[in-house]
Scaffold this motif. Structure first.
Motif, PDB file in Angstrom:
ATOM      1  N   THR A 254      -5.297   3.855 -11.911  1.00  0.00           N
ATOM      2  CA  THR A 254      -4.789   2.866 -12.847  1.00  0.00           C
ATOM      3  C   THR A 254      -3.271   2.800 -12.675  1.00  0.00           C
TER       4      THR A 254
ATOM      5  N   HIS B  83       1.538 -12.061  -7.957  1.00  0.00           N
ATOM      6  CA  HIS B  83       1.697 -10.846  -7.151  1.00  0.00           C
ATOM      7  C   HIS B  83       2.976 -10.929  -6.310  1.00  0.00           C
TER       8      HIS B  83
ATOM      9  N   GLN C 200      -6.221  -4.865  -1.939  1.00  0.00           N
ATOM     10  CA  GLN C 200      -6.121  -3.432  -2.198  1.00  0.00           C
ATOM     11  C   GLN C 200      -6.453  -3.131  -3.652  1.00  0.00           C
ATOM     12  N   SER C 201      -7.057  -4.129  -4.311  1.00  0.00           N
ATOM     13  CA  SER C 201      -7.480  -4.023  -5.717  1.00  0.00           C
ATOM     14  C   SER C 201      -6.304  -3.799  -6.664  1.00  0.00           C
ATOM     15  N   GLN C 202      -5.111  -4.194  -6.263  1.00  0.00           N
ATOM     16  CA  GLN C 202      -3.935  -4.048  -7.115  1.00  0.00           C
ATOM     17  C   GLN C 202      -3.783  -5.269  -8.018  1.00  0.00           C
ATOM     18  N   THR C 203      -3.607  -5.010  -9.303  1.00  0.00           N
ATOM     19  CA  THR C 203      -3.307  -6.070 -10.254  1.00  0.00           C
ATOM     20  C   THR C 203      -1.793  -6.272 -10.298  1.00  0.00           C
TER      21      THR C 203
ATOM     22  N   GLN D 174      -6.973  -9.163  -8.724  1.00  0.00           N
ATOM     23  CA  GLN D 174      -6.659  -8.048  -7.827  1.00  0.00           C
ATOM     24  C   GLN D 174      -6.600  -8.525  -6.384  1.00  0.00           C
TER      25      GLN D 174
ATOM     26  N   ASP E  15       0.855  -1.178   0.000  1.00  0.00           N
ATOM     27  CA  ASP E  15       0.000   0.000   0.000  1.00  0.00           C
ATOM     28  C   ASP E  15       0.889   1.225   0.000  1.00  0.00           C
TER      29      ASP E  15
ATOM     30  N   HIS F 173      -0.224  -3.063 -11.537  1.00  0.00           N
ATOM     31  CA  HIS F 173      -0.054  -2.046 -10.497  1.00  0.00           C
ATOM     32  C   HIS F 173       1.251  -2.276  -9.732  1.00  0.00           C
TER      33      HIS F 173
ATOM     34  N   ASP G 239      -7.153   0.512  -8.600  1.00  0.00           N
ATOM     35  CA  ASP G 239      -6.958  -0.009  -7.249  1.00  0.00           C
ATOM     36  C   ASP G 239      -7.935   0.662  -6.292  1.00  0.00           C
ATOM     37  N   ASP G 240      -7.717   0.499  -4.991  1.00  0.00           N
ATOM     38  CA  ASP G 240      -8.682   1.019  -4.021  1.00  0.00           C
ATOM     39  C   ASP G 240      -8.605   2.533  -3.850  1.00  0.00           C
TER      40      ASP G 240
END
Length: 318
Positions: free
Chosen positions: A154, A88, A118-121, A115, A13, A124, A149-150
């Protein structure tokens, strides 16, 4: 590099402090891909498919799996408590010898777009860790660069916020044109698009590249209606002010509060910025909005009233 590390390194984060109050995990904890639970002939098939990824793991408890999930290799189904897949984690730890085979085995599949919490791909994380080559591999393999993401960012937003020109170049040059336009126009949850982020940080190269690629130089952020020129003046960045004016920024654009960029020079010490904007600003838009003038006039009137001596006041007839 070993993928099997504690999950504290998985907390990528970039806007918040690490999670507080979260108990530390044992240092020997390993991620489980389920390879040890396979029969010999199945193990050989998976080993060949992994191209010698050699992801070591402990056997998971036996659970019946849905038919659709059973068709996936085990390493694609493993997720940590932070929502991170093995891809990831490989990107977080910059384990390039594992990243490339995983991406190659996942071309044009949803696995590349999964994701975390934290909605990260993966894309990201590749930008956050400044791995331009991984960005290129992901884009060439069909990942979606428009996912947010959160924070509503993008991967391109993140590159612009942190001045990551290399990842910026890879993303803008190797994504589909419609994706590039959508990312540049999109505002995150703070109402800022890519040009606003680059302007706030003063990254002139990114600003110039964004404008050259078609970003709207007069786009207004959604909280206060400020353009990139407003932001440049607010940051007292003379070089950026000149660049934006040269590239066609509108000096007469009014923010939600009724302010032009020239209005933001009031009370500032940079006379060069004031001079740059003065001749370009409509004479009718040089003075502060009426509401602010009225307020100052009212204050002057109140001060004047206090100075007046009322010698004609009578009290009890005197």
């Amino acid at each position: 590099m070993d993928l099997h590390r504690t999950s504290v390194l998985n907390q990528m984060d970039y806007s918040r402090d690490p999670k507080e109050g979260k108990p530390a995990q044992a240092t020997d904890e390993r991620l489980d891909s389920g390879l040890d639970s396979l029969r010999e002939e199945e193990y050989q098939a998976v080993a060949a498919e992994f191209h010698r990824l050699r992801v070591e793991c402990e056997p998971p408890p036996h659970k019946p799996e849905p038919a659709a999930a059973a068709e996936l290799p085990e390493w694609k189904t493993q997720v940590t408590e932070d929502g991170d897949t093995l891809l990831h984690l490989a990107i977080i730890h910059e384990a390039s010898n594992h990243i490339k085979p995983m991406i190659a085995l996942s071309r044009n599949t949803d696995f590349l777009n999964l994701q975390n919490h934290q909605s990260q791909t993966p894309l990201h994380l590749a930008v956050i860790t400044n791995q331009a080559s991984v960005c290129l591999d992901l884009l060439a393999s069909g990942c979606d660069p428009t996912l947010v993401d959160d924070r509503g960012d993008t991967p391109l937003h993140i590159a612009c916020r942190h001045g990551n020109l290399l990842c910026f170049s890879v993303i803008t040059q190797h994504c589909q044109p419609e994706h590039r336009g959508r990312m540049m126009a999109a505002c995150n949850y703070h109402g800022e698009n890519c040009l606003h982020l680059a302007s706030v940080q003063g990254f002139l190269s990114l600003v110039e590249n964004l404008v050259s690629l078609g970003a709207d130089i007069n786009a207004q952020e959604q909280r206060n209606g400020r353009s990139s020129l407003h932001l440049a003046v607010d940051q007292q960045n003379l070089s950026l002010v000149r660049l934006l004016l040269t590239r066609g920024a509108d000096p007469n654009l009014v923010s939600s509060g009724g302010h032009t960029p020239y209005h933001l020079t009031y009370g500032r010490h940079d006379d060069d910025i004031r001079r740059e904007l003065y001749s370009r600003t409509d004479p009718d838009l040089r003075e502060l909005p009426d509401s602010e003038l009225d307020d100052s006039e009212e204050e002057e009137d109140e001060a004047s009233d206090e100075e007046v001596g009322y010698d004609d006041i009578q009290w009890n007839g005197h």
